[in-house]
Every structure is written in structure tokens, then in C-alpha cells.
Design a protein around this motif. Structure first.
Motif, PDB file in Angstrom:
ATOM      1  N   MET A 176       0.996  -1.100   0.101  1.00 17.51           N
ATOM      2  CA  MET A 176       0.182  -0.156   0.074  1.00 17.51           C
ATOM      3  C   MET A 176       0.919   1.126   0.007  1.00 17.51           C
ATOM      4  O   MET A 176       0.595   2.299  -0.775  1.00 17.51           O
ATOM      5  N   ALA A 177       2.013   1.305   0.687  1.00 17.44           N
ATOM      6  CA  ALA A 177       2.936   2.370   0.618  1.00 17.44           C
ATOM      7  C   ALA A 177       3.389   2.655  -0.746  1.00 17.44           C
ATOM      8  O   ALA A 177       3.640   3.929  -0.984  1.00 17.44           O
ATOM      9  N   TRP A 178       3.792   1.572  -1.392  1.00 22.14           N
ATOM     10  CA  TRP A 178       4.273   1.887  -2.657  1.00 22.14           C
ATOM     11  C   TRP A 178       3.098   2.429  -3.681  1.00 22.14           C
ATOM     12  O   TRP A 178       3.498   3.272  -4.432  1.00 22.14           O
ATOM     13  N   LEU A 179       1.968   1.775  -3.477  1.00 23.25           N
ATOM     14  CA  LEU A 179       0.856   2.271  -4.454  1.00 23.25           C
ATOM     15  C   LEU A 179       0.795   3.722  -3.839  1.00 23.25           C
ATOM     16  O   LEU A 179       0.431   4.579  -4.941  1.00 23.25           O
ATOM     17  N   MET A 180       0.750   4.124  -2.674  1.00 19.22           N
ATOM     18  CA  MET A 180       0.449   5.541  -2.237  1.00 19.22           C
ATOM     19  C   MET A 180       1.640   6.579  -2.826  1.00 19.22           C
ATOM     20  O   MET A 180       1.239   7.564  -3.445  1.00 19.22           O
ATOM     21  N   GLN A 181       2.718   6.157  -2.866  1.00 19.98           N
ATOM     22  CA  GLN A 181       3.894   6.877  -3.143  1.00 19.98           C
ATOM     23  C   GLN A 181       3.531   6.988  -4.906  1.00 19.98           C
ATOM     24  O   GLN A 181       3.721   8.185  -5.333  1.00 19.98           O
ATOM     25  N   ILE A 182       3.564   6.014  -5.620  1.00 17.81           N
ATOM     26  CA  ILE A 182       3.364   6.083  -7.177  1.00 17.81           C
ATOM     27  C   ILE A 182       1.940   7.086  -7.409  1.00 17.81           C
ATOM     28  O   ILE A 182       2.320   8.033  -8.158  1.00 17.81           O
ATOM     29  N   ALA A 183       1.090   6.862  -6.391  1.00 13.60           N
ATOM     30  CA  ALA A 183      -0.101   7.905  -6.951  1.00 13.60           C
ATOM     31  C   ALA A 183      -0.028   9.008  -6.560  1.00 13.60           C
ATOM     32  O   ALA A 183      -0.556   9.938  -7.341  1.00 13.60           O
ATOM     33  N   MET A 184       0.651   9.456  -5.326  1.00 14.49           N
ATOM     34  CA  MET A 184       1.163  10.814  -4.983  1.00 14.49           C
ATOM     35  C   MET A 184       2.148  11.549  -5.846  1.00 14.49           C
ATOM     36  O   MET A 184       1.727  12.477  -6.432  1.00 14.49           O
ATOM     37  N   PHE A 185       3.155  10.842  -6.362  1.00 16.24           N
ATOM     38  CA  PHE A 185       3.970  11.272  -6.918  1.00 16.24           C
ATOM     39  C   PHE A 185       3.388  11.305  -8.519  1.00 16.24           C
ATOM     40  O   PHE A 185       3.902  12.508  -9.308  1.00 16.24           O
ATOM     41  N   LEU A 186       2.553  10.819  -8.976  1.00 13.06           N
ATOM     42  CA  LEU A 186       1.901  11.114 -10.306  1.00 13.06           C
ATOM     43  C   LEU A 186       1.027  12.090 -10.326  1.00 13.06           C
ATOM     44  O   LEU A 186       1.004  12.770 -11.355  1.00 13.06           O
ATOM     45  N   THR A 187       0.409  11.981  -9.517  1.00  8.58           N
ATOM     46  CA  THR A 187      -0.665  13.371  -9.116  1.00  8.58           C
ATOM     47  C   THR A 187       0.326  14.741  -9.147  1.00  8.58           C
ATOM     48  O   THR A 187      -0.169  15.488  -9.713  1.00  8.58           O
ATOM     49  N   LEU A 188       1.307  14.622  -8.298  1.00  7.68           N
ATOM     50  CA  LEU A 188       2.072  15.925  -8.219  1.00  7.68           C
ATOM     51  C   LEU A 188       2.612  16.319  -9.679  1.00  7.68           C
ATOM     52  O   LEU A 188       2.959  17.587  -9.882  1.00  7.68           O
ATOM     53  N   GLY A 189       2.978  15.095 -10.310  1.00 12.87           N
ATOM     54  CA  GLY A 189       3.671  15.166 -11.596  1.00 12.87           C
ATOM     55  C   GLY A 189       2.864  15.838 -12.737  1.00 12.87           C
ATOM     56  O   GLY A 189       3.086  16.617 -13.358  1.00 12.87           O
ATOM     57  N   LEU A 190       1.595  15.401 -12.657  1.00  3.27           N
ATOM     58  CA  LEU A 190       0.348  16.095 -13.287  1.00  3.27           C
ATOM     59  C   LEU A 190       0.073  17.642 -12.938  1.00  3.27           C
ATOM     60  O   LEU A 190      -0.198  18.258 -14.093  1.00  3.27           O
ATOM     61  N   LEU A 191       0.257  17.803 -11.701  1.00  2.67           N
ATOM     62  CA  LEU A 191      -0.088  19.082 -11.396  1.00  2.67           C
ATOM     63  C   LEU A 191       0.855  20.324 -11.794  1.00  2.67           C
ATOM     64  O   LEU A 191       0.413  21.236 -12.088  1.00  2.67           O
ATOM     65  N   VAL A 192       2.167  20.100 -11.880  1.00  2.00           N
ATOM     66  CA  VAL A 192       3.083  20.880 -12.388  1.00  2.00           C
ATOM     67  C   VAL A 192       3.003  21.126 -13.869  1.00  2.00           C
ATOM     68  O   VAL A 192       2.851  20.155 -14.589  1.00  2.00           O
ATOM     69  N   PHE A 193       3.242  22.451 -14.447  1.00  5.86           N
ATOM     70  CA  PHE A 193       3.442  22.561 -15.690  1.00  5.86           C
ATOM     71  C   PHE A 193       5.112  22.762 -16.066  1.00  5.86           C
ATOM     72  O   PHE A 193       5.546  23.949 -15.813  1.00  5.86           O
ATOM     73  N   PRO A 194       5.624  21.940 -16.679  1.00  4.51           N
ATOM     74  CA  PRO A 194       7.259  21.865 -16.912  1.00  4.51           C
ATOM     75  C   PRO A 194       7.531  23.265 -17.463  1.00  4.51           C
ATOM     76  O   PRO A 194       8.577  23.800 -17.161  1.00  4.51           O
ATOM     77  N   THR A 195       6.735  23.917 -18.408  1.00  2.03           N
ATOM     78  CA  THR A 195       7.321  25.106 -19.126  1.00  2.03           C
ATOM     79  C   THR A 195       7.447  26.181 -18.246  1.00  2.03           C
ATOM     80  O   THR A 195       8.032  27.013 -18.211  1.00  2.03           O
ATOM     81  N   ARG A 196       6.598  26.128 -16.848  1.00  2.00           N
ATOM     82  CA  ARG A 196       6.838  27.414 -16.115  1.00  2.00           C
ATOM     83  C   ARG A 196       7.943  27.109 -15.040  1.00  2.00           C
ATOM     84  O   ARG A 196       8.197  28.051 -14.607  1.00  2.00           O
ATOM     85  N   LEU A 197       8.552  25.913 -15.077  1.00  2.95           N
ATOM     86  CA  LEU A 197       9.911  25.507 -14.080  1.00  2.95           C
ATOM     87  C   LEU A 197      11.159  26.499 -14.836  1.00  2.95           C
ATOM     88  O   LEU A 197      11.809  26.859 -14.118  1.00  2.95           O
ATOM     89  N   LEU A 198      10.820  26.392 -16.178  1.00  3.37           N
ATOM     90  CA  LEU A 198      12.132  27.258 -16.817  1.00  3.37           C
ATOM     91  C   LEU A 198      12.291  28.687 -16.145  1.00  3.37           C
ATOM     92  O   LEU A 198      13.491  29.179 -16.200  1.00  3.37           O
ATOM     93  N   ALA A 199      11.130  29.301 -16.081  1.00  2.00           N
ATOM     94  CA  ALA A 199      11.034  30.740 -15.616  1.00  2.00           C
ATOM     95  C   ALA A 199      11.870  30.869 -14.336  1.00  2.00           C
ATOM     96  O   ALA A 199      12.401  32.081 -14.018  1.00  2.00           O
ATOM     97  N   VAL A 200      11.489  29.958 -13.353  1.00  2.00           N
ATOM     98  CA  VAL A 200      12.414  30.116 -12.059  1.00  2.00           C
ATOM     99  C   VAL A 200      13.519  29.218 -11.927  1.00  2.00           C
ATOM    100  O   VAL A 200      14.245  29.052 -10.682  1.00  2.00           O
ATOM    101  N   SER A 201      13.902  28.668 -12.945  1.00  2.09           N
ATOM    102  CA  SER A 201      15.139  27.790 -12.806  1.00  2.09           C
ATOM    103  C   SER A 201      16.366  28.420 -12.206  1.00  2.09           C
ATOM    104  O   SER A 201      16.982  27.722 -11.360  1.00  2.09           O
ATOM    105  N   GLY A 202      16.633  29.679 -12.471  1.00  2.63           N
ATOM    106  CA  GLY A 202      17.695  30.219 -12.027  1.00  2.63           C
ATOM    107  C   GLY A 202      17.838  30.504 -10.575  1.00  2.63           C
ATOM    108  O   GLY A 202      18.896  30.170  -9.848  1.00  2.63           O
ATOM    109  N   VAL A 203      16.732  31.262 -10.023  1.00  2.33           N
ATOM    110  CA  VAL A 203      16.610  31.510  -8.692  1.00  2.33           C
ATOM    111  C   VAL A 203      16.356  30.316  -7.680  1.00  2.33           C
ATOM    112  O   VAL A 203      17.094  30.071  -6.565  1.00  2.33           O
TER     113      VAL A 203
END
Length: 474
Positions: free
Chosen positions: A273-300
Motif C-alpha cells: 500500500m505504501a508503494w501504491l500511495m507513493q506512486i499515486a502521490m508522485f503521479l498526481t504531483l507530476g500532473l499538477l506541475v507545468f514543466p514550461t513554467r519551471l524554466l522561468a524560475v530555474s535560475g533562482v
């Protein structure tokens, strides 16, 4: 979208994550990074094109996942080892987290021009560590640690999330209610920890009593029972004003110290269950982020990550462990082991739900800091362990064709006894050994073979005798 399509998509994401774990085992890349990568690829900026920007859903998924991950971590804790580093671990999980948050927060305040409270909020969000990523890397590379390093890191990582969550929620309250003062937060901290500890302690006995006494007719109901207990403890503690994550972890640790029916099957279930929850949590957080927006803050964000890894975390570790006489090499390794994981990303959704002005910037900075920490620290942990001479030779644990599982009322544990060269036991039959009544030899490991022991079995040099031995204490 039909239910069938949703199920197919979810199953494909899970399968991709499982295949990614094989890459982690083979090349030593932290599984966390790969799970997040799968989610980002499936997201709106990736090839999957799944649009997801609901921070509330992501936070809910993360909270449920953390409950089960912490409960499983508590169940898997070796109390005999952890007990020897209790003071050091708790100090790192409280004072160490606080110092890390303050140093990082001041740096963010200067670098980004945030207010001091906003800077401290960012520091609090990234102040906790992720043990799952650390030990997956060490395990995949076959690195074992000397002395009490492993239990110390396990205890710190299991206990430091409640402190980071408290600091994050408290600082958001300060931003939303200027009338509040830091002294109000101090009072809240002690109330949350005391209530969380008290409820966790009391519910531990309730949980143990129910598992031992209900005598359910179906083994499959015991995992359902423990799941219900974990969620009940978390919800009850939060309703009473305590820290639910701390209470759940304490219940898991308490149960790890006792024998009860179907113990091994419950450990296996909650590990899955811990592995399933880790995968579900990381997948959800990965979906939440927009990688193109990370470039703008990459320096700081890169500068913030370097400050966290090279200044804030080491200061927190060295000051916290100053009074315990921990060797400097161990302190350096503990400092470098401070990988950031899913908890900081979950906490970064709190400012978004609170409607703070810089919430999106904070989320993107935190996400980039986590990626940098996992990529730089996670991939260099084996090298750091060897360079600091804190690694120990790997001892491969023998795998037996059967498992010994202590049952409720049977206070015993499996013991191994190696018969060395020249031993008086060698070339004698079991019946002639004069063993105490509380020790039985039920199996003998001889090379690659396993023998079921009887009274007439002859013991040879190099044999490893196994049997349940009565415990002195429960």
C-alpha cells in the motif's frame, strides 16, 4: 470520458511507474524522480496531454498517501535499533527542521524579495526529508551504513514531516492574520504535538487490543481493520486539534514492537500500500506541475536548492547534533542525505489553496528545488557514503523457503546460530546437544540446501541452525 478509458489510463500510468522502478534498481536513479517524470510526461505539457491543475485534489491525494506511508514506515521500524538514537532523531526532526527552515527562509527573503514571513514559509515547506528516496538508492547500489546511521535516518524521516507541516500551516496563518504573533504558534505547536502524542499512544493500545482479540473469521479482513484504524487515528487526532501524522506514525511504531496474528501478511500488505500511495502521490504531483513554467524560475530555484543542500541542512544537522558527540563524518553524510521528496510539493499546494499572492511562484520554486535535490543528492549518495567511509560491507540475508511469523500469545522470535569450525556441536546429533527447552532447531541451512531438523540430524561445521526462541519480554 468513459470509465473504461479512465481505468486504462490509470493502469498504464501505474505500469509505467512500476517499469520505472526497475530503472531505479538498475541505475540507482531515485524512484521518486522517475515517478514524477512519468506524471510530468502524462501532463498537459507532456505527450499525454492530461490537463490537471486542481491543487485541492492533489493535496487530498497527498494527505491520504502520507497517512498510509507513515503508518507503514512505523510498522517497519526496528524499535531495538531506533531506541538507541531516540534523542538524536527527535532533535533532528524538530530543532534540525526549524533551523533548516530559518536559514533557507532568510536566504529566500534576500534573494526573491519576499517578506520575511513569506521567506520562512518557503523554508518551512522544503525543510523535511524523504527517506524512501534515500534508502531506494542505497539499496539499489548495495550500500550499507555503519553504526546507527540507518536507524537515525529512519527515525528522523519518520518524525520530521509533522514539524514541517506545522511550520507551514502556522506561517500561512501569520500571513492571513497579521494580529497573530509567533508566540501564538509556539502554543499551537505544543498543543498539536501533545495531543498527537497522547492520542497516538492511547489508540496504539486500542489497535493492538482489536487486532489480537477480534479473532476475525477471514484473514483478508485484518488489512481492512488496520487501514480503518490508521484513518480513524488521523481523523480523530486532527479533529481534537492534534497532529494526525504524528499519531499515525506512533501507532505504527507501537505495533512494530508487539506480536499479533497475521503480522507478516499485514507488513507485506502495508508495504504494498505504501508503494501504491507513493506512486499515486508522485503521479498526481507530476500532473499538477507545468514543466514550461519551471524554466522561468530555474535560475533562482537552483540557487535556493544549493543554499538548502550546502548551507541550511548542514547547519541544522551540525547544531542539532552538537551535544551528542556524533562523528563529523556521520554529520556530513546526514547533511547530504537530506533529500527533498513529495511532502514539500504537497505543502507547496497549501499557499495555493490559501490564496496567497506568490503561491504559484512558491510552488514552482519548491518543485524545482525537489527535482534538483533528488537529482544531485540522490545520484551521489553511494559516492558520498564511500568518500566519508560510513559505508559497511553488505551482509546478504539468507532467504528461507518458509517464514516464521510470531502469533499472538506465542512470544518467540526466529534465531540463527552458526556452527563455527571446531565447535563442540559439530558431528553431534540434535538429540545429544542438550538444548534448553525454550530453544528448538527446526531447520538447518547447509550451503545452498535446507534440512528439516529431527532428533537424529547430525550437525556439521558451517551449518546455520534456525529455530524459534522464547522472548524474555513481549
Amino acid at each position: 470520458m468513459s470509465l473504461e478509458i479512465v481505468l486504462i489510463g490509470a493502469s498504464l500510468l501505474l505500469l509505467l511507474s512500476i517499469f520505472a522502478s526497475k530503472v531505479s534498481d538498475r541505475f540507482g536513479v531515485p524512484a521518486l524522480l522517475l515517478f514524477l517524470g512519468v506524471g510530468m510526461l502524462a501532463g498537459s505539457d507532456g505527450i499525454g496531454g492530461i490537463y490537471f491543475d486542481d491543487a485541492r485534489v492533489a493535496q487530498a491525494v497527498g494527505s491520504v498517501a502520507l497517512v498510509l506511508i507513515l503508518f507503514s514506515g512505523g510498522l517497519d521500524t526496528d524499535w531495538k535499533q531506533v531506541r538507541g538514537v531516540l534523542r538524536e532523531g527527535l532533535t533532528l526532526a524538530t530543532l534540525g527542521v526549524l533551523l533548516t527552515a530559518v536559514v533557507t527562509g532568510f536566504f529566500v527573503h534576500v534573494l526573491l524579495g519576499f517578506s520575511m514571513v513569506e521567506g520562512l514559509l518557503v523554508g518551512a515547506i522544503v525543510s523535511s526529508t524523504d527517506a524512501a528516496a534515500v534508502f531506494s538508492v542505497l539499496r539499489s547500489k548495495g550500500i550499507h551504513l555503519k553504526g546507527n546511521l540507518k536507524p537515525l535516518l529512519e527515525l528522523e524521516s519518520g518524525c520530521n514531516d509533522p514539524m514541517a507541516i506545522f511550520l507551514t500551516t502556522g506561517l500561512i496563518q501569520l500571513l492571513q492574520s497579521p494580529a497573530l504573533t509567533p508566540l501564538n504558534l509556539v502554543g499551537q505547536f505544543f498543543i498539536q504535538m501533545l495531543v498527537g502524542g497522547a492520542v497516538g499512544f492511547l489508540m496504539s493500545w486500542v489497535a493492538l487490543f482489536l487486532i489480537r482479540r477480534l479473532k476475525l473469521g477471514y484473514e483478508g479482513l485484518y488489512p481492512v481493520l488496520t487501514l480503518a484504524l490508521a484513518f480513524f487515528v488521523f481523523g480523530l487526532t486532527n479533529v481534537m486539534g492534534g497532529n494526525g501524522y504524528l499519531a499515525v506514525y506512533l501507532v505504527g511504531v507501537f505495533l512494530s514492537r508487539h506480536s499479533f496474528i497475521h503480522r507478516q501478511s499485514l507488513l507485506n500488505f502495508h508495504d504494498g500500500m505504501a508503494w501504491l500511495m507513493q506512486i499515486a502521490m508522485f503521479l498526481t504531483l507530476g500532473l499538477l506541475v507545468f514543466p514550461t513554467r519551471l524554466l522561468a524560475v530555474s535560475g533562482v530555484a537552483l540557487v535556493v536548492a544549493l543554499c538548502l543542500m550546502l548551507l541550511a541542512r548542514p547547519l541544522g544537522v551540525f547544531i542539532s547534533l552538537l551535544q551528542f558527540g556524533v562523528p563529523w563524518r556521520d554529520k556530513l553524510f546526514i547533511s547530504w542525505v537530506g533529500l527533498r521528496g513529495a511532502v514539500p510539493i504537497i505543502l507547496a499546494t497549501y499557499p495555493m489553496l490559501a490564496g496567497l499572492p506568490n503561491a504559484d511562484l512558491i510552488f514552482n520554486v519548491v518543485f524545482f528545488v525537489v527535482l534538483t535535490s533528488v537529482l544531485l543528492q540522490g545520484t551521489t549518495l553511494p559516492l558520498a557514503a564511500r568518500w566519508l567511509s560510513v559505508d559497511a560491507p553488505a551482509v546478504e540475508k539468507r532467504r528461507y523457503p518458509i517464514k516464521f511469523t510470531p502469533m499472538s500469545g506465542l512470544k518467540s522470535e526466529l534465531k540463527e546460530l552458526l556452527v563455527p569450525e571446531g565447535s563442540a556441536m559439530a558431528n553431534q546429533q540434535v538429540v545429544d546437544l542438550g538444548l534448553p527447552a525454550e530453544f528448538l532447531i527446526v531447520m538447518i541451512a547447509r550451503g545452498e540446501d535446507f534440512l528439516i531438523s529431527s532428533g537424529g540430524t547430525k550437525i556439521l561445521e558451517g551449518d546455520v541452525c534456525n529455530g524459534p526462541q522464547k522472548l524474555d519480554t513481549p
